[in-house]
Design a protein around this motif. Structure first.
Motif, PDB file in Angstrom:
ATOM      1  N   ALA A 119      -9.757   0.947  -1.224  1.00  0.00           N
ATOM      2  CA  ALA A 119      -8.821   1.263  -2.310  1.00  0.00           C
ATOM      3  C   ALA A 119      -8.597   2.764  -2.459  1.00  0.00           C
ATOM      4  O   ALA A 119      -9.548   3.536  -2.461  1.00  0.00           O
ATOM      5  CB  ALA A 119      -9.347   0.711  -3.635  1.00  0.00           C
ATOM      6  N   ILE A 158       6.088  -2.564  -7.120  1.00  0.00           N
ATOM      7  CA  ILE A 158       5.045  -2.756  -6.106  1.00  0.00           C
ATOM      8  C   ILE A 158       4.536  -4.193  -6.197  1.00  0.00           C
ATOM      9  O   ILE A 158       4.192  -4.671  -7.279  1.00  0.00           O
ATOM     10  CB  ILE A 158       3.878  -1.764  -6.327  1.00  0.00           C
ATOM     11  CG1 ILE A 158       4.379  -0.323  -6.202  1.00  0.00           C
ATOM     12  CG2 ILE A 158       2.759  -2.033  -5.335  1.00  0.00           C
ATOM     13  CD1 ILE A 158       3.351   0.719  -6.598  1.00  0.00           C
ATOM     14  N   LEU A 211       2.669  -1.204 -11.676  1.00  0.00           N
ATOM     15  CA  LEU A 211       3.191  -2.044 -10.595  1.00  0.00           C
ATOM     16  C   LEU A 211       4.637  -2.446 -10.864  1.00  0.00           C
ATOM     17  O   LEU A 211       5.497  -2.344  -9.982  1.00  0.00           O
ATOM     18  CB  LEU A 211       2.327  -3.298 -10.447  1.00  0.00           C
ATOM     19  CG  LEU A 211       0.893  -3.118  -9.945  1.00  0.00           C
ATOM     20  CD1 LEU A 211       0.150  -4.451  -9.990  1.00  0.00           C
ATOM     21  CD2 LEU A 211       0.868  -2.548  -8.532  1.00  0.00           C
ATOM     22  N   CYS A 250      -2.622 -10.910  -9.399  1.00  0.00           N
ATOM     23  CA  CYS A 250      -3.574  -9.800  -9.459  1.00  0.00           C
ATOM     24  C   CYS A 250      -4.960 -10.310  -9.827  1.00  0.00           C
ATOM     25  O   CYS A 250      -5.109 -11.290 -10.554  1.00  0.00           O
ATOM     26  CB  CYS A 250      -3.155  -8.761 -10.504  1.00  0.00           C
ATOM     27  SG  CYS A 250      -1.640  -7.876 -10.166  1.00  0.00           S
ATOM     28  N   ASN A 265       2.315  -5.491  -3.534  1.00  0.00           N
ATOM     29  CA  ASN A 265       1.086  -5.622  -2.744  1.00  0.00           C
ATOM     30  C   ASN A 265       0.368  -4.281  -2.760  1.00  0.00           C
ATOM     31  O   ASN A 265       0.866  -3.301  -2.178  1.00  0.00           O
ATOM     32  CB  ASN A 265       1.421  -6.046  -1.310  1.00  0.00           C
ATOM     33  CG  ASN A 265       0.203  -6.583  -0.587  1.00  0.00           C
ATOM     34  OD1 ASN A 265      -0.720  -5.843  -0.289  1.00  0.00           O
ATOM     35  ND2 ASN A 265       0.203  -7.879  -0.310  1.00  0.00           N
ATOM     36  N   PHE A 266      -0.792  -4.230  -3.406  1.00  0.00           N
ATOM     37  CA  PHE A 266      -1.442  -2.929  -3.612  1.00  0.00           C
ATOM     38  C   PHE A 266      -2.899  -3.142  -4.015  1.00  0.00           C
ATOM     39  O   PHE A 266      -3.249  -4.115  -4.691  1.00  0.00           O
ATOM     40  CB  PHE A 266      -0.698  -2.175  -4.720  1.00  0.00           C
ATOM     41  CG  PHE A 266      -1.137  -0.733  -4.901  1.00  0.00           C
ATOM     42  CD1 PHE A 266      -1.207   0.136  -3.834  1.00  0.00           C
ATOM     43  CD2 PHE A 266      -1.468  -0.262  -6.164  1.00  0.00           C
ATOM     44  CE1 PHE A 266      -1.595   1.462  -4.013  1.00  0.00           C
ATOM     45  CE2 PHE A 266      -1.852   1.056  -6.359  1.00  0.00           C
ATOM     46  CZ  PHE A 266      -1.918   1.918  -5.275  1.00  0.00           C
ATOM     47  N   LYS A 267      -3.720  -2.229  -3.586  1.00  0.00           N
ATOM     48  CA  LYS A 267      -5.131  -2.212  -3.965  1.00  0.00           C
ATOM     49  C   LYS A 267      -5.437  -0.804  -4.486  1.00  0.00           C
ATOM     50  O   LYS A 267      -5.025   0.175  -3.881  1.00  0.00           O
ATOM     51  CB  LYS A 267      -6.001  -2.539  -2.749  1.00  0.00           C
ATOM     52  CG  LYS A 267      -7.481  -2.647  -3.023  1.00  0.00           C
ATOM     53  CD  LYS A 267      -8.271  -2.822  -1.724  1.00  0.00           C
ATOM     54  CE  LYS A 267      -8.046  -4.184  -1.108  1.00  0.00           C
ATOM     55  NZ  LYS A 267      -8.968  -4.423   0.045  1.00  0.00           N
ATOM     56  N   ARG A 268      -6.129  -0.690  -5.620  1.00  0.00           N
ATOM     57  CA  ARG A 268      -6.395   0.634  -6.164  1.00  0.00           C
ATOM     58  C   ARG A 268      -7.678   0.657  -6.991  1.00  0.00           C
ATOM     59  O   ARG A 268      -8.162  -0.377  -7.446  1.00  0.00           O
ATOM     60  CB  ARG A 268      -5.234   1.118  -7.037  1.00  0.00           C
ATOM     61  CG  ARG A 268      -5.177   0.540  -8.466  1.00  0.00           C
ATOM     62  CD  ARG A 268      -5.994   1.386  -9.454  1.00  0.00           C
ATOM     63  NE  ARG A 268      -5.821   1.026 -10.841  1.00  0.00           N
ATOM     64  CZ  ARG A 268      -6.521   0.103 -11.489  1.00  0.00           C
ATOM     65  NH1 ARG A 268      -7.398  -0.621 -10.844  1.00  0.00           N
ATOM     66  NH2 ARG A 268      -6.329  -0.119 -12.784  1.00  0.00           N
TER      67      ARG A 268
END
Length: 443
Positions: free
Chosen positions: A81, A136, A131, A370, A138-141
């Protein structure tokens, strides 16, 4: 004519005299009032303290906290991430209606420039807004920031009104329970890396709870409010929770008793198999789906080598309204001393799946699946501070340069500069009445 002018002059003088007296009286009264205010201000004592539920951190505490944050960051990065940051306050309407009964704990700010604002309650809702605003899917944080809650603080147990949360979230479509199991693995990895004693990661599923409420006879529109009551079982006995459900939430006593039979259960795969064969619960489609997903999650926990710390616990409810699927909470079994008594630290991490939250901010209502976890790092600090064997170093000085006689300031400062340019941490000062030059290496 002359007599008439003299008479008018006397009248003017008389009026002027009266006016001057009145002005003098007003000035005197004003001075007296001002002096009185000054005396009141001088007599009032200023109470110098931090606001309720907040604290300062001294160098020893910071030297303990910084390495913990670094270890958590390292694990977040290990799971792939990047880091983001969001404002400490949001538009009030962004936060409103997302936390259920917990919304009363939000700090509202006065109208600023035509905008109604509130301090962020957590990092999850701002992330969902981020998001949706940036489109957005598709995301990882991860994010490590302060949040604010108008709660009753318990300082020795790490319960504050201003505190840090360390969040990791995965947004996007993945195979069932893949991302969810990653979050469980992150919790276990962090608690093990911090050297914490025995801990348990409780897991449950909102669909299972909804299925239980359904077959027990809870009206659909009261699922969330009953869920909020069940969430208090980690702090209150069932008798108190039952009383709240029946008297405050308006649920029939026989319905509450049926709920009680389920929410007292906990175990592992065997309990899931037992519930899958339960004829009553099998009448609920959502309950059956939740049990199948929970069975898969426990299988993945085996693959990730974290199942030894995981327990399927039907009393876990997580009171926030935005959860839609798997929920989890890590509980530390250790205690701290509070008012002369040993008190449990309690929950140090929590999270779950929230598939509908992003859609609340999208103009077309487009959902983004999510799942995430939040580390309650303040409670971890409370335990570490209470159990620290020695005080950690507050500086990283490697070299101390000092002169025992005068007229050496210039060469000493040149030495110090040369060492610092070589990326060596240096301190320097004068030593009087000594006849040597000291250079000390800390390691």
């Amino acid at each position: 004519m002359k007599n008439q002018l003299k008479h008018q002059l006397r009248v003017v003088k008389s009026s002027t005299s009266v006016l001057v007296k009145k002005m003098t009286s007003v000035d005197a009264a004003t001075m007296t009032h001002a002096n009185g205010d000054a005396k009141i201000a001088q007599s009032a004592k200023l109470v110098v303290k931090t606001p309720k539920g907040t604290r300062d951190h001294n160098p020893h505490q910071m030297s303990l906290r910084d390495p913990v944050f670094e270890k958590i960051k390292a694990i977040f990065k290990r799971f792939g991430a990047p880091c983001i940051d969001t404002p400490v306050f949001e538009l009030k309407e962004i936060l409103t209606g997302k936390y259920g009964e917990e919304s009363k704990l939000i700090y509202d700010l006065e109208d600023q420039g035509g905008e109604k604002l509130s301090l962020r309650y957590d990092l999850t809702v701002p992330f969902a807004r981020y998001l949706a605003m940036n489109k957005i899917t598709n995301f990882k944080r991860y994010q490590i920031s302060k949040v604010y809650r108008r709660d009753n603080p318990a300082m020795t147990r790490g319960r504050f009104r201003e505190f840090y949360q360390c969040d990791f979230d995965i947004a996007g479509k993945y195979d069932t329970m893949i991302a969810d199991s990653e979050c469980v693995a992150i919790i276990a990895s962090i608690l093990k890396a911090l050297g914490l004693p025995d801990f348990t990661i409780k897991i449950n599923h909102r669909l299972i709870l909804d299925g239980i409420f359904d077959v027990c006879g809870v009206p659909v529109d009261k699922f969330r409010t009953v869920c909020s009551s069940v969430d208090k079982l980690d702090k209150s006995p069932w008798e108190e929770v039952r009383k709240e459900i029946t008297e405050q939430k308006g649920i029939a006593e026989e319905v509450a008793d049926k709920i009680g039979k389920y929410v007292k259960l906990n175990g592992g795969k065997e309990l899931i198999d037992e519930l899958l064969e339960n004829e009553e619960l099998n009448r609920s489609t959502s309950g059956k789906q939740g049990l199948e997903e929970m069975k898969l999650l426990l299988q993945y926990c085996d693959f990730l080598n974290v199942s030894q710390n995981v327990v399927f616990d039907l009393s876990l409810a997580r009171g926030l309204d935005y959860y839609t699927g798997v929920i989890y909470e890590a509980v530390l079994k250790a205690t701290v001393v509070e008012n002369g008594k040993n008190v449990g630290i309690g929950s140090v991490a929590g999270g779950g799946r929230y598939d509908n939250l992003v859609g609340m901010f999208d103009p077309k209502g487009k959902p983004v699946p999510c799942v995430g976890v939040s580390i309650g790092v303040e409670r971890i600090f409370a335990y570490l501070e209470a159990n620290a064997a020695t005080k950690p170093r507050t500086t990283e000085t490697q070299v101390l340069v000092c002169s025992a006689q005068k007229n050496l300031l210039e060469p000493k400062m040149k030495i110090v500069t040369e060492l610092r340019e070589a990326d060596i941490s240096v301190c320097h000062f004068e030593l009087h009445n000594l006849h040597f030059v000291l250079v000390t290496f800390s390691n």
